[in-house]
Write a protein that holds these residues in place. Sequence first.
Motif, PDB file in Angstrom:
ATOM      1  N   ASP A  68     -42.497   6.030  -0.320  1.00 19.70           N
ATOM      2  CA  ASP A  68     -42.092   5.850  -1.710  1.00 19.70           C
ATOM      3  C   ASP A  68     -41.104   4.690  -1.787  1.00 19.70           C
ATOM      4  OD1 ASP A  68     -41.103   5.923  -4.261  1.00 19.70           O
ATOM      5  OD2 ASP A  68     -40.818   8.099  -4.323  1.00 19.70           O
ATOM      6  N   ASN A 128     -31.626   7.888  -3.258  1.00 19.18           N
ATOM      7  CA  ASN A 128     -31.362   8.841  -4.322  1.00 19.18           C
ATOM      8  C   ASN A 128     -30.404   9.939  -3.883  1.00 19.18           C
ATOM      9  OD1 ASN A 128     -33.002   8.197  -6.886  1.00 19.18           O
ATOM     10  ND2 ASN A 128     -34.460   7.814  -5.232  1.00 19.18           N
ATOM     11  N   LYS A 150     -39.843   0.571 -10.604  1.00 19.48           N
ATOM     12  CA  LYS A 150     -38.606  -0.183 -10.846  1.00 19.48           C
ATOM     13  C   LYS A 150     -38.798  -1.706 -10.818  1.00 19.48           C
ATOM     14  CE  LYS A 150     -35.733   3.783 -10.123  1.00 19.48           C
ATOM     15  NZ  LYS A 150     -35.902   4.885  -9.206  1.00 19.48           N
ATOM     16  N   GLY A 179     -42.647   5.727 -11.999  1.00 20.73           N
ATOM     17  CA  GLY A 179     -42.636   6.163 -10.607  1.00 20.73           C
ATOM     18  C   GLY A 179     -43.118   7.598 -10.475  1.00 20.73           C
ATOM     19  N   THR A 180     -42.700   8.422 -11.422  1.00 27.67           N
ATOM     20  CA  THR A 180     -43.124   9.822 -11.425  1.00 27.67           C
ATOM     21  C   THR A 180     -44.645   9.935 -11.420  1.00 27.67           C
ATOM     22  OG1 THR A 180     -41.145  10.567 -12.596  1.00 27.67           O
ATOM     23  CG2 THR A 180     -43.118  11.944 -12.819  1.00 27.67           C
ATOM     24  N   GLU A 218     -38.738   8.402   1.363  1.00 27.41           N
ATOM     25  CA  GLU A 218     -38.068   7.153   1.000  1.00 27.41           C
ATOM     26  C   GLU A 218     -37.658   6.459   2.294  1.00 27.41           C
ATOM     27  OE1 GLU A 218     -35.110   6.903  -2.347  1.00 27.41           O
ATOM     28  OE2 GLU A 218     -35.304   9.059  -2.299  1.00 27.41           O
ATOM     29  N   TYR A 222     -35.803  11.545  -3.759  1.00 28.45           N
ATOM     30  CA  TYR A 222     -36.313  11.810  -5.101  1.00 28.45           C
ATOM     31  C   TYR A 222     -37.656  11.112  -5.257  1.00 28.45           C
ATOM     32  CZ  TYR A 222     -36.581  11.822 -10.237  1.00 28.45           C
ATOM     33  OH  TYR A 222     -36.972  11.995 -11.549  1.00 28.45           O
ATOM     34  N   VAL A 249     -40.433   3.058  -4.616  1.00 26.00           N
ATOM     35  CA  VAL A 249     -40.096   2.811  -6.024  1.00 26.00           C
ATOM     36  C   VAL A 249     -38.732   2.117  -6.111  1.00 26.00           C
ATOM     37  CG1 VAL A 249     -39.523   3.906  -8.232  1.00 26.00           C
ATOM     38  CG2 VAL A 249     -41.514   4.675  -6.945  1.00 26.00           C
ATOM     39  N   MET A 250     -37.787   2.555  -5.284  1.00 23.62           N
ATOM     40  CA  MET A 250     -36.478   1.916  -5.304  1.00 23.62           C
ATOM     41  C   MET A 250     -36.399   0.701  -4.369  1.00 23.62           C
ATOM     42  SD  MET A 250     -32.711   3.488  -4.677  1.00 23.62           S
ATOM     43  CE  MET A 250     -32.716   4.498  -6.159  1.00 23.62           C
ATOM     44  N   GLY A 274     -39.487  11.423  -8.321  1.00 24.05           N
ATOM     45  CA  GLY A 274     -39.867  11.650  -9.703  1.00 24.05           C
ATOM     46  C   GLY A 274     -39.902  13.127 -10.018  1.00 24.05           C
TER      47      GLY A 274
HETATM   48  C1  LIG Z   1     -36.761   6.202  -9.566  1.00 28.56           C
HETATM   49  C2  LIG Z   1     -37.591   6.783  -8.493  1.00 28.56           C
HETATM   50  C3  LIG Z   1     -38.762   7.523  -8.773  1.00 28.56           C
HETATM   51  C4  LIG Z   1     -39.148   7.888 -10.179  1.00 28.56           C
HETATM   52  O1  LIG Z   1     -39.490   6.790 -10.946  1.00 28.56           O
HETATM   53  P1  LIG Z   1     -39.503   6.923 -12.562  1.00 28.56           P
HETATM   54  O2  LIG Z   1     -40.032   5.614 -13.016  1.00 28.56           O
HETATM   55  O3  LIG Z   1     -38.086   7.185 -12.951  1.00 28.56           O
HETATM   56  O4  LIG Z   1     -40.384   8.056 -12.896  1.00 28.56           O
HETATM   57  C5  LIG Z   1     -39.537   7.942  -7.724  1.00 28.56           C
HETATM   58  N1  LIG Z   1     -39.203   7.660  -6.456  1.00 28.56           N
HETATM   59  C6  LIG Z   1     -38.099   6.969  -6.141  1.00 28.56           C
HETATM   60  C7  LIG Z   1     -37.796   6.677  -4.716  1.00 28.56           C
HETATM   61  C8  LIG Z   1     -37.245   6.523  -7.138  1.00 28.56           C
HETATM   62  O5  LIG Z   1     -36.125   5.864  -6.816  1.00 28.56           O
END
Ligand SMILES: *Cc1c(COP(=O)(O)O)cnc(C)c1O
Length: 429
Positions: free
Chosen positions: A236, A208, A264, A114-115, A203, A141, A238-239, A143
């Motif tokens: 974002d 986070n 994720k 995600g970073t 987000e 968050y 990712v979550m 990353g």
């Molecule tokens: C976990 C997360 C990240 C970072 O992902 P990594 O795979 O840990 O680098 C970035 N953005 C959000 C919203 C996250 O929850």
Amino acid sequence: MSNSHAFILAKKYIPGGVNSPVRSFNAVNRTPFFTQKAQDCYLYDIEDNKYIDYVCSWGANIIGHANKDMVQAVQKAISNGCSFGTPTELETQLAQKICSLMPNIEKIRLVNSGTEAVMSAIRLARGFTKRKYIIKFNGCYHGHSDNMLVNAGSGAATFNNPSSSGVTQEAVSNTIVLEYNDVPALIGAFNQYGNQIAGVICEPFAGNMNLVFPSNEFIDILRELPKEHGALLIIDEVMTGFRVALGGAQSLLNINPDLTILGKVIGGGLPLAAFGGRADIMDCLSPIGNVYQAGTLSGNPVAVTCGLANLEIISSNGFYEHISTMTKALVNGLSEAAKMHNIPFCANSVGGLFGLHFQEKLPTNLLQVQRSNLEMFNSFFNQMLDNGVFFAPSMYEAGFICSKHTPKVIDETIQIAHRIFKNINSVEG
Ligand SMILES: *Cc1c(COP(=O)(O)O)cnc(C)c1O
């Protein structure tokens, strides 16, 4: 070996004994357990203790651990070789599948975390718009790339301080930090810097800082304001992607981001992440455009196979209904139990994502999250863990449900919580 011995040994060779800080259990004044294996909704530690898992690899696991179909697919893939350094058809299959599930994504690029996805998307947003500022929100968050490791400054100043040693003031000088859900602040920032803002990263449900929901007004303004000023909306997910709904939070909130970040769940537990969006923006990436981005292991065939197997399973009928029902049952049961024992508590959830707050009212930004009762949370966490239930080891983390959580498991969790809320109440009282 015991958990405590394993931790002592780990600390000898790995800083803090962990490869990602939250795993250390520092926030809950405890030493971590070491997992030897996992199955369905359970983790088993090296002392053979069994835990109901509400962390689910920080959200990556949504189909239950060690799913047979996924394991078989991965075994088959790995027997063909781990990595080739050439394109594979698998990558196109995954890209195509994601584009069909998330219509805002016309083209997508695969990365490893995600970073990395966020870092690349921000570079792309700046390259595409030829502007420098990125707006982010406090408590979100994205990353640990340098320009996202930033704290809100005090007072009227929107410019800020690095949140980590080793990040220079210069690295965060083009990041504007605002409070989540603060509509006037967002309008103010666009009034002041509008034609220099490359993008807003957000987000869609903030997972986070425990779990904080966006207000309708906040979502409305995110839909309109960046577009009006020629800035990009970067969501974002990712979550939230494939966790709150098959089409992500953007499908629930009816937003059309220019760029979307995924991680994720997308990899089903193997290192895989992605960023994608409008084709005209994505085509600015090398090799056809001038925005450089690359990766030796990007689109790794084993990870992509795992992601494909995972997406196949979560695309089945009723998958998200089951997950949402289980999540609601959990948060409702915990809320009732807390109420019965006079514990200040509330909870929220969306899809397979939930937040537990040790205060009366749902928080709407980081400052309000910080008002939760830390001692009560820590006591709850520790006693639940002693009784075989693993919630995230910090008041600032959300919780996760997978499809293998059953009504029986949820009930069992709520029964244990009843006893523990009662204990907490008698100690507090
Ligand atoms: C976990 C997360 C990240 C970072 O992902 P990594 O795979 O840990 O680098 C970035 N953005 C959000 C919203 C996250 O929850």
